[in-house]
Motif scaffolding. Sequence first.
Motif, PDB file in Angstrom:
ATOM      1  N   UNK A  30      -7.097  60.179  39.897  1.00 38.81           N
ATOM      2  CA  UNK A  30      -5.772  59.612  39.654  1.00 38.81           C
ATOM      3  C   UNK A  30      -5.942  58.102  39.764  1.00 38.81           C
ATOM      4  N   UNK A  31      -6.085  57.451  38.598  1.00 38.56           N
ATOM      5  CA  UNK A  31      -6.415  56.032  38.615  1.00 38.56           C
ATOM      6  C   UNK A  31      -5.436  55.162  37.833  1.00 38.56           C
ATOM      7  N   UNK A  32      -4.346  55.763  37.374  1.00 42.03           N
ATOM      8  CA  UNK A  32      -3.318  54.984  36.693  1.00 42.03           C
ATOM      9  C   UNK A  32      -1.951  55.347  37.266  1.00 42.03           C
ATOM     10  N   UNK A  33      -1.017  54.453  37.070  1.00 36.95           N
ATOM     11  CA  UNK A  33       0.348  54.691  37.528  1.00 36.95           C
ATOM     12  C   UNK A  33       0.954  55.881  36.784  1.00 36.95           C
ATOM     13  N   UNK A  34       0.584  56.037  35.518  1.00 35.54           N
ATOM     14  CA  UNK A  34       1.117  57.142  34.720  1.00 35.54           C
ATOM     15  C   UNK A  34       0.665  58.491  35.272  1.00 35.54           C
ATOM     16  N   UNK A  35      -0.603  58.592  35.630  1.00 31.97           N
ATOM     17  CA  UNK A  35      -1.109  59.845  36.201  1.00 31.97           C
ATOM     18  C   UNK A  35      -0.435  60.144  37.538  1.00 31.97           C
ATOM     19  N   UNK A  36      -0.240  59.114  38.346  1.00 29.84           N
ATOM     20  CA  UNK A  36       0.422  59.304  39.636  1.00 29.84           C
ATOM     21  C   UNK A  36       1.885  59.701  39.424  1.00 29.84           C
ATOM     22  N   UNK A  37       2.535  59.098  38.448  1.00 30.30           N
ATOM     23  CA  UNK A  37       3.915  59.469  38.127  1.00 30.30           C
ATOM     24  C   UNK A  37       4.025  60.907  37.662  1.00 30.30           C
ATOM     25  N   UNK A  38       3.057  61.340  36.877  1.00 26.41           N
ATOM     26  CA  UNK A  38       3.023  62.736  36.427  1.00 26.41           C
ATOM     27  C   UNK A  38       2.838  63.666  37.609  1.00 26.41           C
ATOM     28  N   UNK A  91       5.440  62.754  48.023  1.00 31.01           N
ATOM     29  CA  UNK A  91       5.883  61.735  47.071  1.00 31.01           C
ATOM     30  C   UNK A  91       5.789  60.350  47.702  1.00 31.01           C
ATOM     31  N   UNK A  92       6.144  60.244  48.971  1.00 32.13           N
ATOM     32  CA  UNK A  92       6.005  58.947  49.658  1.00 32.13           C
ATOM     33  C   UNK A  92       4.543  58.508  49.696  1.00 32.13           C
ATOM     34  N   UNK A  93       3.648  59.452  49.959  1.00 35.52           N
ATOM     35  CA  UNK A  93       2.231  59.118  50.000  1.00 35.52           C
ATOM     36  C   UNK A  93       1.739  58.675  48.626  1.00 35.52           C
ATOM     37  N   UNK A  97       0.287  55.109  47.564  1.00 39.54           N
ATOM     38  CA  UNK A  97      -0.987  55.022  46.853  1.00 39.54           C
ATOM     39  C   UNK A  97      -0.842  54.129  45.626  1.00 39.54           C
ATOM     40  N   UNK A  98       0.252  54.288  44.907  1.00 34.14           N
ATOM     41  CA  UNK A  98       0.493  53.459  43.726  1.00 34.14           C
ATOM     42  C   UNK A  98       0.592  51.990  44.135  1.00 34.14           C
ATOM     43  N   UNK A  99       1.348  51.719  45.194  1.00 33.93           N
ATOM     44  CA  UNK A  99       1.560  50.336  45.629  1.00 33.93           C
ATOM     45  C   UNK A  99       0.293  49.691  46.194  1.00 33.93           C
ATOM     46  N   UNK A 100      -0.488  50.445  46.963  1.00 30.94           N
ATOM     47  CA  UNK A 100      -1.613  49.847  47.681  1.00 30.94           C
ATOM     48  C   UNK A 100      -2.953  49.963  46.958  1.00 30.94           C
ATOM     49  N   UNK A 101      -3.192  51.048  46.250  1.00 28.70           N
ATOM     50  CA  UNK A 101      -4.542  51.323  45.759  1.00 28.70           C
ATOM     51  C   UNK A 101      -4.727  51.235  44.248  1.00 28.70           C
ATOM     52  N   UNK A 102      -3.655  51.366  43.507  1.00 25.78           N
ATOM     53  CA  UNK A 102      -3.821  51.306  42.052  1.00 25.78           C
ATOM     54  C   UNK A 102      -3.681  49.870  41.564  1.00 25.78           C
ATOM     55  N   UNK A 103      -4.488  49.499  40.568  1.00 27.82           N
ATOM     56  CA  UNK A 103      -4.381  48.133  40.042  1.00 27.82           C
ATOM     57  C   UNK A 103      -3.040  47.946  39.330  1.00 27.82           C
ATOM     58  N   UNK A 104      -2.514  46.762  39.452  1.00 31.39           N
ATOM     59  CA  UNK A 104      -1.234  46.434  38.824  1.00 31.39           C
ATOM     60  C   UNK A 104      -1.493  46.015  37.385  1.00 31.39           C
ATOM     61  N   UNK A 105      -0.759  46.637  36.462  1.00 29.89           N
ATOM     62  CA  UNK A 105      -0.881  46.308  35.039  1.00 29.89           C
ATOM     63  C   UNK A 105       0.400  45.625  34.609  1.00 29.89           C
ATOM     64  N   UNK A 106       0.293  44.430  34.080  1.00 31.88           N
ATOM     65  CA  UNK A 106       1.487  43.691  33.621  1.00 31.88           C
ATOM     66  C   UNK A 106       1.745  43.924  32.168  1.00 31.88           C
TER      67      UNK A 106
END
Length: 106
Positions: A30-38, A91-93, A97-106
């Motif tokens: 799970x390396x993207x925000x989209x995958x985590x959202x799914x 979901x909180x975890x 994970x999204x906030x702390x570990x995934x790279x931010x894409x602008x």
Amino acid sequence: MKFSDPFGRMERRHQAGYKTMREALNKSSIDTVEKAGELIRQSKNRMIRFILFVLIILFLIFLFLPDMLPIAFGLSVFLSVWAVTSTVNGIRYIQRFIEEDLPVHD
């Protein structure tokens, strides 16, 4: 010191749960925000299906074993609360994970 958690037990438990979840997410690629959202969406759907299953079983007990209804009702409330609590924590975890570990894409 917090009044709701004076000895920090819940904080340590949540930290351990987050570490376990983070390791599982990393192993699952799970390396993207989209995958985590799914994953969040799937978790919510699983929780809803589980609660519906519990309610169907409760209804069947109501129809065929009405004497067992108080016990079944208590157990169904317990299982539903457990499912909601577990899902909310998961979901909180994932959000952490999204906030702390995934790279931010602008």
